[in-house]
Motif scaffolding. Structure first.
Motif, PDB file in Angstrom:
ATOM      1  N   THR A   3      11.913  55.077  38.347  1.00  0.00           N
ATOM      2  CA  THR A   3      12.824  55.365  39.448  1.00  0.00           C
ATOM      3  C   THR A   3      13.414  54.043  39.933  1.00  0.00           C
ATOM      4  OG1 THR A   3      11.497  57.256  40.117  1.00  0.00           O
ATOM      5  CG2 THR A   3      13.050  56.366  41.742  1.00  0.00           C
ATOM      6  N   GLU A  40       7.400  53.250  49.773  1.00  0.00           N
ATOM      7  CA  GLU A  40       6.965  53.826  48.498  1.00  0.00           C
ATOM      8  C   GLU A  40       5.450  53.908  48.394  1.00  0.00           C
ATOM      9  OE1 GLU A  40       8.916  55.034  46.066  1.00  0.00           O
ATOM     10  OE2 GLU A  40      10.703  54.634  47.274  1.00  0.00           O
ATOM     11  N   ALA A 203       5.200  48.092  40.414  1.00  0.00           N
ATOM     12  CA  ALA A 203       6.644  48.115  40.654  1.00  0.00           C
ATOM     13  C   ALA A 203       7.254  46.794  40.187  1.00  0.00           C
ATOM     14  CB  ALA A 203       6.932  48.337  42.138  1.00  0.00           C
ATOM     15  N   ARG A 226       7.999  52.233  39.417  1.00  0.00           N
ATOM     16  CA  ARG A 226       9.164  52.200  40.292  1.00  0.00           C
ATOM     17  C   ARG A 226       9.830  50.829  40.242  1.00  0.00           C
ATOM     18  NH1 ARG A 226       5.693  55.115  44.856  1.00  0.00           N
ATOM     19  NH2 ARG A 226       4.135  54.184  43.472  1.00  0.00           N
TER      20      ARG A 226
END
Length: 907
Positions: A3, A40, A203, A226
């Motif tokens: 994402t 997040e 991430a 992410r």
């Protein structure tokens, strides 16, 4: 599936008041990342933050450290890859990404191909350029492939093969080299950055500045977690739309290179005077920035240079090259002495011995190292010369060696001559040692690999390779030593950072100075010099001029966000006019939409008014004891031409050193011809039957000339043009001599050393060497004729003799000869020109000229002994090539003034 979230910082980076205060940019970045991670539900310590270049690492880490707690992993692609494992070594025949070494491998590999070997024979320079382009293309392809995931590289090289046409028809050679580059790049070792595709942080956070990094883009495209991309760039379509708010940059247009450098240095110092530091000095024009750096160092500014300059221009690089040039077979004496001065003769007795060796070489005109070895030298100079030759001997012991073997010989020579110690103590020297692999030595595995890959090289090939290495590598000066401020309380900050445009982004500079903001150095579209057509290069992601210009434009737009920006350019470079950079023109248009324009530059240089202090003619007067006791024709000619020239030569004893190069000059030919003609006439006088006819005389002159050339030590190849002139001169001279013999003239002597004491001037003697004296008869009168050989311009000789009292040389010689003869004297210049023939130019009534000369000598030397000033005349052709012009300051004189009565200078 990953994402990806994207955020822009345009409004946070440049506010209404102009650029953000120092540190606010990275505080904003840290805030955005922290807020995103909290939203997040990701711990910062599990994130990897990727920055575009290493200079931003400490800034980002400090910004995150402000709030305490765990920091994310903050890296660049290179620093992160380095922590994940070592770089895989290059295997046999693979790219090493050392441009000089790969070029050498390419040259030696190509010449094994028949088509390339024929190309090398036909056009060696073009062939070597083609090998260099092959290496550049292979490096570009390998780097482009490294920016893709490992699984995608095979398809990448297949597409490259398909895109490039078959090597047939026009452009065959370039396409053939292109296909070789593709295959060579396809065999490159896997890059260290492949490890980036194997890690999986919670991430990825990418800070984008100056455009998209293809490697980072490929890594995040394969990531499963992410991703946050923080885009700090302005919109590429309109980079100046919101990149500048507040005060516009200033633009200075300078008159010359030096004015440009001085204006840039003055602007930097003005910022420092206002405590606006650090200042970014953007290195668009490296030669100009080096001059600015030198000016700033005079004012004790603390600089950090992130760009550097070529190792070949450093003293350390020059010392290596001078050693290799001196080691060549047939090296010149100048090359040998140039190396020795920086190696074995750097001080103490070695310097004195080297000075004596050089003096002996200049005195005896030793052009080559072999000539120096034949000189009769004093013990210290002879020992130094022998030591130097022993150091150089291993270079010529074998005609060919492998590259590692040559490096061992070079390292041993540096160690024995003392250069190695000097290189270790010098920052540039250490970088030279590292670039050449001299210390530490190449690893055993790599040495064996090079010996198996590369053919044996000649010394000339090895020298070219070393020069290529030093040209390609840059010297990066060490960071300034930490110091304390005047109060001794805190470390003093760096004043100036010299950096390229692309490394100034997102850094907290208080001011920016950009010299070289012209159409040749900023925003210029470079020519495409690639083996691949433009469309192929773009499809493969290879560097193209358009892509490089787009990246430069983004970097320029980023720099506009920094405060107090000054752009400088000059009106022209040499004979070529320069205009504003196209980026500056676009900036003007963007400002015009806002109703603004670039600010006129306020010159910070201070005007200092000085009272005029005219420089007058110097007029030294010396004690009589310092005047010479012997006067030659050339010394007296110098006195007549300019008393100050006589002062510098005959009183101070100053002389210009003769060059030791092997080039034979006209005066060398003249000296040789004097020796040849003297020996020729001496042979005829002792055994006239040996050359009784024309043919015998012509045949006699040839061997005499060759023996004289060997005795003087002039190389036959260097002497070839003069040998051709002499061959044309010989029959003409023999014919002229036959006519002279028929008229009753006879050679009486030559190369006569004569002296004459002058009455009334105790201790002063005239001395000179007369080229030739002939006994001649005019009717019933027997006379002596002085002959002076000349190889110069006949026209100039005729002009010189037109005013007999202005001709010094023949009158001087007549004054020397007359006391030993009871016969009347004649004097002649004999012009020996291979094309115009033999032409005698008589000095009429030379005895009257000799009387006038003796009276003049007595008068002028008497006045000098009485203290008359020796003032430079500064007139006529005597000044054009005078070696004393810098001493008398001829070019700085004020307008002439009338000397006081009773103080008339010597003329």
């Amino acid at each position: 599936m990953a994402t990806i979230a994207r955020k822009r910082l345009d409004d946070r980076i440049a506010g209404d008041a102009g650029a953000m205060p120092e540190g606010d940019t990275w505080a904003a970045v840290a805030d955005v990342i922290g807020a995103w991670a909290r939203d997040e539900g990701i711990a910062l310590r599990d994130c990897v933050v990727m920055l575009p270049f290493a200079q931003l690492l400490p800034l980002a880490r400090r910004a995150f450290a402000v709030d305490g707690g765990w920091l994310p992993r903050i890296e660049t692609t290179q620093t992160l890859a380095a922590t994940l494992g070592p770089t895989p070594p290059a295997g046999s025949g693979q790219l090493s990404f050392d441009a000089a070494l790969d070029t050498l491998l390419a040259v030696q590999t190509l010449v094994r191909q028949p088509w390339a070997a024929e190309w090398a024979r036909r056009d060696r320079r073009g062939f070597e350029r083609g090998a260099g382009r092959l290496v550049e293309a292979a490096h570009d392809l390998a780097r482009a492939a490294a920016q893709r995931a490992p699984a995608e590289r095979a398809a990448f090289f297949d597409s490259a093969r398909d895109a490039l046409k078959a090597p047939v028809g026009p452009g065959t050679t370039e396409r053939l080299l292109g296909h070789l580059a593709i295959e060579w790049a396809a065999r490159a070792p896997p890059p260290a950055s492949d490890a980036l595709f194997t890690i999986a942080p919670a991430a990825w956070v990418v800070v984008q500045a100056g455009g998209i990094d293809p490697l980072v883009e490929a890594v995040v495209a394969k990531a499963s977690g992410r991703i946050l991309v923080i885009d700090t760039d302005p919109p590429p379509a309109d980079p100046f739309a919101d990149a500048w708010r507040g005060a516009a940059p200033a633009l200075a247009v300078c008159e010359s290179f030096e004015d440009d450098a001085m204006a840039a240095a003055a602007q930097v110092l003005d910022h420092l005077d206002r405590n606006e530091r650090p200042v970014a000095l953007i290195a668009q024009d490296r030669s100009l920035v080096r001059r600015v750096r030198a000016l700033l160092e005079r004012h004790a500014a603390v600089l950090r240079d992130e760009t550097g300059w070529k190792l070949s221009t450093t003293r350390a690089g020059a010392s290596i090259m001078s050693l290799l040039v001196a080691a060549r077979p047939g090296a010149s004496a100048d090359a040998f002495l140039d190396w020795a001065k920086g190696a074995i003769g750097v001080g103490g007795s070695g310097a004195r011995a080297l000075g004596r060796l050089e003096s002996a070489g200049r005195r005896q005109r030793a052009h080559r190292l072999a000539d120096l070895l034949r000189l009769d030298l004093e013990p210290a100079a002879a020992a130094l010369c022998a030591e130097a030759v022993a150091i150089l001997a291993p270079f010529v012991a074998m005609a060919r060696r492998s590259l590692p073997a040559w490096l061992e010989v070079l390292a041993a020579a540096c160690a024995r001559s003392g250069v190695l110690v000097a290189l270790r103590d010098d920052p540039a020297g250490r970088q030279v040692l590292d670039a050449l692999g001299l210390e530490p030595a190449l690893a055993t595995l790599r040495r064996r690999q090079l010996e198996s890959e590369l053919d044996a090289m000649t010394l000339a090939d090895f020298t070219r390779w070393v020069d290529d290495v030093l040209e390609r590598r840059s010297y990066l000066p060490p960071d300034p030593e930490p110091t304390t401020d005047p109060a001794g309380e805190a470390p003093a900050a760096v004043d100036v950072v010299v950096t390229p445009l692309a490394r100034a982004m997102l850094r907290p500079f208080a001011a920016v100075v950009v010299p070289g903001a012209d159409d040749q150095h900023l925003g210029a579209m470079a020519a495409l010099d690639s083996l691949f057509p433009r469309d192929v290069a773009e499809a493969l992601g290879l560097p193209t001029p358009a892509a490089q210009r787009d990246a430069e434009l983004l970097a320029f737009a980023q720099v506009l966000r920094l405060p107090r920006l000054t752009l400088l350019r000059r009106r022209g470079s040499a004979a070529e006019p320069l205009a504003d950079s196209p980026f500056v023109e676009r900036l003007r248009l963007a400002l015009a939409k806002q109703g603004a324009d670039l600010r006129p530059w306020a010159d910070p240089r201070r005007e200092i008014r000085l009272d005029p202090a005219p420089v007058g003619r110097t007029a030294p007067a010396v004690d009589a004891s310092r005047l010479p006791v012997r006067l030659s024709a050339s010394a007296y000619e110098a006195l007549r031409a300019c008393p100050y020239r006589f002062f510098s030569r005959s009183v101070l004893g100053l002389r210009e050193d003769d060059e030791l190069d092997a080039e034979v000059e006209k005066r060398d030919y003249g000296s040789w011809l004097h020796d040849v003609l003297f020996e020729f006439h001496a042979t005829l006088a002792t055994d006239p039957r040996a050359a009784a006819d024309r043919t015998a005389r012509i045949e006699l002159l040839g061997p005499i000339g060759e023996a004289a050339r060997l005795r003087i030590g002039i190389d036959a190849a260097d002497f070839l043009p003069f040998a051709a002139s002499f061959a044309a001169l010989v029959p003409r001279y023999v014919d002229w001599l036959g006519e002279r013999d028929a008229a009753g003239a006879a050679w009486s002597g030559g190369e006569l050393e004569l002296r004459l004491a002058l009455p009334g001037l105790d201790g002063l003697e005239l001395q000179g060497r007369v080229d030739r004296v002939d006994a001649v008869r005019t009717g019933s009168v027997a006379a002596l004729e002085l002959i002076d050989y000349k190889t110069g311009s006949v026209t100039r000789l005729k002009e010189q003799i037109r005013a007999p009292f202005e001709d010094t040389q023949l009158a001087f010689y007549a004054a020397l000869v007359r006391p030993g003869s009871d016969r009347p004297l004649q004097a002649t210049y004999l012009a020996l020109d291979a094309t115009a023939g033999i032409e005698p130019i008589a000095h009429d009534d030379v005895e009257a000229s000799a009387d006038a000369l003796l009276a003049g000598v007595a008068d002028e030397l008497g006045r000098l002994r009485a203290g008359a000033p020796m003032q430079p005349l500064g007139e006529g052709s005597a000044c054009l090539y005078c070696e004393a012009r810098g001493l008398c300051r001829r070019d700085h004189w004020a307008p002439p003034t009338v000397p006081p009565a009773g103080d008339e200078p010597l003329r």
